[in-house]
Write an enzyme that holds these catalytic residues in place. Structure first.
Site, PDB file in Angstrom:
ATOM      1  N   GLY A  35       0.870  -1.290   0.047  1.00 33.84           N
ATOM      2  CA  GLY A  35      -0.104   0.184  -0.046  1.00 33.84           C
ATOM      3  C   GLY A  35       0.794   1.254   0.180  1.00 33.84           C
ATOM      4  CG  ASP A 170     -26.172  24.854   8.151  1.00 32.03           C
ATOM      5  OD1 ASP A 170     -26.131  25.563   9.105  1.00 32.03           O
ATOM      6  OD2 ASP A 170     -25.099  24.180   8.086  1.00 32.03           O
ATOM      7  CE  LYS A 194     -27.077  21.124   9.163  1.00 29.94           C
ATOM      8  NZ  LYS A 194     -26.143  20.869   7.814  1.00 29.94           N
TER       9      LYS A 194
HETATM   10  C1  R5P Z   1     -22.924  22.015   7.005  1.00 31.44           C
HETATM   11  O1  R5P Z   1     -22.639  22.695   8.028  1.00 31.44           O
HETATM   12  C2  R5P Z   1     -22.663  22.102   5.617  1.00 31.44           C
HETATM   13  O2  R5P Z   1     -22.871  23.498   5.203  1.00 31.44           O
HETATM   14  C3  R5P Z   1     -23.439  21.170   4.581  1.00 31.44           C
HETATM   15  O3  R5P Z   1     -24.898  21.682   5.039  1.00 31.44           O
HETATM   16  C4  R5P Z   1     -23.327  19.951   5.155  1.00 31.44           C
HETATM   17  O4  R5P Z   1     -21.915  19.576   5.405  1.00 31.44           O
HETATM   18  C5  R5P Z   1     -23.928  19.052   4.229  1.00 31.44           C
HETATM   19  O5  R5P Z   1     -23.529  17.576   4.833  1.00 31.44           O
HETATM   20  P1  R5P Z   1     -24.716  16.425   4.738  1.00 31.44           P
HETATM   21  O6  R5P Z   1     -25.225  16.387   3.101  1.00 31.44           O
HETATM   22  O7  R5P Z   1     -24.202  15.291   5.047  1.00 31.44           O
HETATM   23  O8  R5P Z   1     -26.011  16.995   5.431  1.00 31.44           O
END
Ligand code: R5P
Length: 303
Positions: A35, A170, A194
């Site tokens: 590896g 978010d 969220k």
């Molecule tokens: C979070 O803080 C980021 O801005 C994205 O919303 C997040 O990383 C997305 O992750 P997932 O698709 O796993 O919900």
């Protein structure tokens, strides 16, 4: 300037090299049965400025080690400088301690890149605008938001602006949504509150703030899609609140686990991402559209 690429995103490397009117160079790579990797630069690079395109995408640890060996090989061969083009910086979500006893993984990655000889780094849509401050070398933070804004202009042309709402899935990304709103002459925006369970990674979309979404066309804008949980839960909530058509924009298509299948099934019109991460043909799906960041990278490298 000589442009090299590691194995994580050769296609983007080729596009960048083409924009710069040069040919992409590939280091020789040999993987031993145990590896371990051996990297060798075949070109003469003495006193050259070298560029290395390598996203720190899955498998992230392998891509980091490969990048370190490429930097080292270039520097030992006499390259004057090593500029890293790392459109997707792995470990960026671990930029501080969330719970007692954790490592600050991103800082470790940055330290080793710098110690090995990186002179400059170019990244896209970092999770936090403070990440460039963690570097001791120039760290250029570019954004795909202007590319997304152009696409949103196309999708919204000819219709009254009140029909549209930009949505951050978010609460932590409201700054990003305000920026894209300003690129779109102040298009209305809102955000979803969220919650993520740190132990399980599970997402809950709790509430929509600011934006009235009933009957509106929604443009969700995020930095990355990993498991797809944020988008799925956000879309469920938006639809429950009466949203009309939904388009998704995210810079980094991390697409871990079964994200591609989830995104294809979720009630959205299209999912726009960039080529910051190479998407294997198995992870592509009909609703997906890929927009290239190669022109922006070439523009930055020309400066
Ligand atoms: C979070 O803080 C980021 O801005 C994205 O919303 C997040 O990383 C997305 O992750 P997932 O698709 O796993 O919900």
């Amino acid at each position: 300037m000589k442009v090299f690429a590691g194995s994580s995103n050769r296609k983007l490397g080729e596009r960048v090299a083409k924009e710069l009117g040069t040919t992409l160079l590939l280091p020789e790579k040999f993987v031993f049965p145990d590896g371990e990797e051996r990297i060798r630069i075949l070109e003469k690079v003495l006193d050259d400025d070298a560029v290395i395109v390598q996203s720190l995408s899955t498998p992230v640890n392998e891509h980091i080690v490969e990048l370190l060996f490429i930097i080292d090989a270039l520097k030992r061969s006499g390259a004057k400088s090593a500029t890293l083009v790392v459109p997707y910086l792995g470990y960026q979500r671990q930029d501080h301690i969330f719970r007692d006893g954790e490592a600050v993984s991103l800082e470790v990655v940055i330290k080793i890149l710098e110690v090995v000889g990186a002179d400059k780094i170019i990244c896209f849509d970092l999770h936090s605008i403070r990440i460039p401050e963690l570097f001791h070398i120039p760290a250029i933070h570019l954004s795909a938001l202007s590319i997304f804004a152009d696409k949103i202009k196309e999708l919204s042309s000819g219709l009254p602006r009140e029909n549209f709402v930009l949505m951050s899935p978010d609460n932590g990304a409201v700054g990003r949504i305000k920026k894209i709103s300003s690129l779109l002459d102040g298009m209305n925006f809102g955000f979803i509150e969220k919650d993520r369970d740190l132990a399980s990674g599970g997402v809950t979309a709790k509430e929509i703030h600011d934006g009235d979404v009933k009957g509106k066309i929604i443009f969700i804008v995020d930095d990355m899609i990993s498991s797809g949980g944020t988008i799925v839960k956000g879309v469920e909530l938006l639809k429950k609140e009466g949203a009309g058509k939904i388009y998704v924009f995210a810079t980094h298509p991390v697409f871990s686990q079964n994200a591609s299948a989830l995104l294809q099934d979720v009630p959205v019109e299209k999912v726009f991402v960039t080529d910051s991460i190479n998407i294997s043909k198995y992870k592509k799906f009909p609703k997906l559209e890929i927009l290239s960041i190669s022109k922006m990278i070439a523009g930055e490298l020309r400066k």
